[in-house]
Design an enzyme around this catalytic site. Sequence first.
Site, PDB file in Angstrom:
ATOM      1  CB  THR A  21      -0.930  -0.019   1.229  1.00 29.92           C
ATOM      2  OG1 THR A  21      -1.822  -1.119   1.081  1.00 29.92           O
ATOM      3  CG2 THR A  21      -1.738   1.250   1.362  1.00 29.92           C
ATOM      4  CB  THR A 100       0.960  -3.463   6.434  1.00 26.61           C
ATOM      5  OG1 THR A 100      -0.366  -3.468   5.889  1.00 26.61           O
ATOM      6  CG2 THR A 100       1.590  -2.093   6.277  1.00 26.61           C
ATOM      7  CG  ASP A 101      -2.262  -7.243   3.917  1.00 25.00           C
ATOM      8  OD1 ASP A 101      -2.568  -6.452   4.827  1.00 25.00           O
ATOM      9  OD2 ASP A 101      -2.876  -7.294   2.830  1.00 25.00           O
TER      10      ASP A 101
HETATM   11  N1  ASP Z   1      -2.618  -5.378   0.895  1.00 19.99           N
HETATM   12  C1  ASP Z   1      -1.534  -4.473   1.188  1.00 19.99           C
HETATM   13  C2  ASP Z   1      -0.244  -5.267   1.170  1.00 19.99           C
HETATM   14  O1  ASP Z   1       0.063  -5.933   2.117  1.00 19.99           O
HETATM   15  C3  ASP Z   1      -1.761  -3.822   2.502  1.00 19.99           C
HETATM   16  C4  ASP Z   1      -0.722  -2.830   2.927  1.00 19.99           C
HETATM   17  O2  ASP Z   1       0.376  -2.748   2.409  1.00 19.99           O
HETATM   18  O3  ASP Z   1      -1.000  -2.090   3.906  1.00 19.99           O
HETATM   19  O4  ASP Z   1       0.450  -5.251   0.201  1.00 19.99           O
END
Ligand code: ASP
Length: 336
Positions: A21, A100-101
């Site tokens: 993200t 973040t995932d």
């Molecule tokens: N879906 C995203 C990822 O992990 C979420 C994020 O980066 O906050 O790539």
Amino acid sequence: MTSPANRTPLPHVVVLGTGGTIAGSGAAAADTSYVAGVIDVGSLVRAIPGIDALARIDYRQICQIDSCDMDFARQLQIGDVVRGTLADPDVDAVVLTHGTDTMEETAYLLHLTISSDKPIVLVGAMRPADAISADGPGNLLAAVATAASPLSRGCGVLVVLDDQIHSARHLTKKHTTRVGAFGSTHGPIGEIVARRPRFHTQPLRRYGADSMFADAPITNLPPVEIIVGRAGMPPALLAAVIASGAAGLMYVGHGHGTVPVDVQDLLAQAATEGLAIVRTTRVAGGTVARNGAVPDDRLGLIAGDDLGAEKGRILLALALTHTRDPLQIQQIFDTH
Ligand code: ASP
């Protein structure tokens, strides 16, 4: 006044991009519908005013994905790039932008497998780069400040978001959308104040050069699955895991890692067939102690300590490159 010639040269920080993200785009306000992994890492760095006052920065794109698409192969490749980058005597630190995932899994793998004591800092964002109040630029600035600081040397892999510094060993994503989405089992190990890291504590378990897996020539990791247990779990579920060729299983139990009696028999049988089974818990905090709520010695199981299923899966996969003996794996869980 210090003449330019006498000034200490800025640390050389390489920012490696993998997507997420922080590199996302498409959100009109604080919208949650956008595409992750779109904007290249160079554009992310160049968009931050004042970042070049903290470090001499280079960047490189490793991949451009939503981190839910991370797998062992990609994570090992990232490890190789980080290790290779840090081996350059001219490089002082690495920042890795990451979704973040699955940030906690990649961070923990690097924490256990890279021996360099140069700072390695993972960073992400909860809002895409073009959202109102995007958190990525501030997080990236804080990550570079952390990576550029000599205080961060030897601390293992760090994760910086929302002005907090987490150790890879304890970090967990705790919220689906908020900016303050991350927490650590025992609290963050530091924070960012006035663009400088302030550490309050240090990770204690084995990591970096002290890890059993430091710079191990690992080209792939054995499959490890995760099952969330429940009373009346169909035996076919476990049979499917074994039939899939899994070498290990993270069993997510209740409470203190408890396992219903009927499932205990199934796990014990699977363990005798060679599946390495680690008990963990669906509870967010606390430790699963060996022979605590469940007789691990009798059932041939391993207690997962305070690692959640996701990070435990990383440690179990690494452990299985060394041994399949449950007691030796227990030793690895007790020390890493
Ligand atoms: N879906 C995203 C990822 O992990 C979420 C994020 O980066 O906050 O790539």
